[in-house]
Design an enzyme around this catalytic site. Structure first.
Site, PDB file in Angstrom:
ATOM      1  CE1 TYR A 145      -3.730   2.449   0.724  1.00 49.84           C
ATOM      2  CE2 TYR A 145      -2.417   3.214   2.574  1.00 49.84           C
ATOM      3  CZ  TYR A 145      -3.492   3.370   1.724  1.00 49.84           C
ATOM      4  OH  TYR A 145      -4.335   4.446   1.887  1.00 49.84           O
ATOM      5  CG  ASP A 240       5.837   3.412   0.755  1.00 47.86           C
ATOM      6  OD1 ASP A 240       6.168   3.915   1.849  1.00 47.86           O
ATOM      7  OD2 ASP A 240       4.665   3.341   0.374  1.00 47.86           O
ATOM      8  CE  LYS A 268       1.922   5.946   8.849  1.00 45.80           C
ATOM      9  NZ  LYS A 268       0.672   5.441   8.370  1.00 45.80           N
TER      10      LYS A 268
END
Ligand code: HOZ
Length: 425
Positions: A145, A240, A268
């Protein structure tokens, strides 16, 4: 447990004004058939809901809280920054220090651009890869994802997998048509794909340790061969590291596995839990971005002073290295304890762990790709989740997510968690 009456009431009210009552689908607890808990506060390893129930938290805001909730040094930094103003839409010293810290810690990053979320980081990195190579096709892996930008919502993990919408409505076929989806850890598929689409692949994008289909580590040689294949075919390799960055090692998965991507996406973690993201790589590629180059990318709140202050403080604390030893020892103890309990009861399972991220699959294994993850017993997970919650252990409400251990989790937290696992299974 005092019950969840207030959470239930708030959820009913929220459903009147927020689609599904939540601002991100995985929060809804729909996959586990329960109303979500509304969280009032967090401190260290614990969170407290609106009914006053306290939980040992293994979600940690979906990964970034490596030092736990409300770390005093992070709060101090935020307070200081707040007094100076919350947003300027102009460069600040903090952004420079954040960029310097990231370039010192992450091996592949020579220059970095700050954005507001992991979604934005990967979306921008893909645009940069396309602009730099002059090609359009992207290879991604099922179950990975990369946020919810159009071109990457193809066989996506996390909430998209949890709610069986891995290919979202509203995404034009023409956009997703440039995305080729292969199976994680299956190198033969990647080699064949490069042979078929020679000269048109701009980039291969992946989570170097998959964390959004549950934790699935790369098999021996997977990352290194991807690196070679990308170099051979002049495509960019994009890691990622929204979840793995600063978590599995100070320099992320690329440091842990010794494989250097062309571009790295961060999320984050670098805001200590505040909304932020970043993408970076060598100067030669990054200077294709506006205002130096012709690839446009922008944002009013990018490099926001509050997010930068919190994140920078956290990264400086993480840099000592001590934190990683503690995380490893607590996480190893938790993983071994869980495996021993399940094995003792004869329950088929596979536990996959890299450092302080792990997942328990109700599946005898192997679990090396999304297609194998999908053979797990979801009914068993739902029961397990709800019993753990009743005993004050807050896990991600989905069979496709990770458990995150933080430096704030104590030996006692781990022992209490294991006692709850014993009861639950
Ligand atoms: N990547 C996070 C979960 N694996 C995102 C959480 C969310 O979608 O809200």
């Amino acid at each position: 447990m005092p019950g969840a009456k207030i959470s239930e009431l708030l959820y009913q009210q929220a459903r009147q004004v927020i689609p599904g009552g939540v601002n991100s689908p995985v929060r809804a607890f729909k996959a586990v058939g329960l109303p979500p808990r509304f969280i009032r506060s967090g401190k260290g390893s614990r969170i407290v809901d609106e009914d006053g129930n306290e939980y040992i938290d293994y979600v940690g805001s979906w990964g970034p809280l490596i030092l736990g909730h409300a770390h005093p040094r992070v709060l101090e930094a935020l307070e200081e920054a707040m007094k100076r103003g919350t947003s300027f839409g102009a460069p600040t010293r903090g952004e420079l220090e954040m960029a310097q810290t990231i370039t010192e810690m992450v091996p592949s990053i020579e220059m970095v651009r700050l954005v507001n979320s992991g979604t934005e980081a990967v979306m921008s990195a893909i645009r940069l890869a396309r602009g730099y190579t002059g090609r359009n096709k992207i290879i991604k892996f099922s179950g990975c994802y990369h946020g919810h930008s159009d071109g990457l919502l193809a066989s996506a993990g996390s909430g998209a997998a949890t709610f069986s919408v891995p290919d979202s409505m509203g995404v034009p076929e023409t956009v997703v048509g440039e995305t080729i989806v292969l199976q994680y850890n299956k190198l033969d598929q990647v080699a064949a794909c490069f042979n078929e689409h020679a000269d048109s692949v701009a980039a291969v994008v992946l989570e170097p340790v998959a964390g959004n289909m549950g934790v699935v580590p790369p098999q021996q040689g997977f990352l290194a061969v991807l690196r070679d294949l990308c170099a051979k075919h002049a495509a960019l390799l994009i890691f990622d590291e929204v979840i793995t960055g600063f978590r599995v090692a100070p320099g992320g998965a690329q440091e842990l596995y010794g494989v250097i991507p062309d571009l790295t996406c961060l999320g984050k973690v670098i805001g200590g839990g505040l909304p932020v993201g970043a993408f970076g790589g060598p100067r030669s590629i990054m200077e294709s971005l506006a205002p130096e180059g012709g690839v446009y990318q922008a944002g009013t709140l990018s490099g926001n002073p509050l997010a930068v202050a919190a994140g920078l403080t956290m990264l400086r604390l993480l840099r000592t290295g001590e934190v990683y030893r503690e995380l490893e020892s607590r996480s190893a103890k938790l993983a071994k304890g869980v495996k021993d309990i399940l094995a003792g009861k004869g329950i088929p399972h596979t536990l996959r762990r890299v450092g302080s991220m792990m997942s328990l699959f109700f599946n005898p294994g192997p679990v090396t790709c999304y297609e194998e993850v999908l053979t797990s017993d979801r009914g068993a997970f739902v029961k397990f989740f709800s019993r753990m919650l009743d005993q004050g252990i807050y896990l991600a409400p989905s069979a496709f997510e990770a458990w995150f251990v933080s430096a704030a989790h104590s030996e006692e937290d781990i022992e209490r968690t294991l006692a709850a696992v014993e009861q639950s299974v």
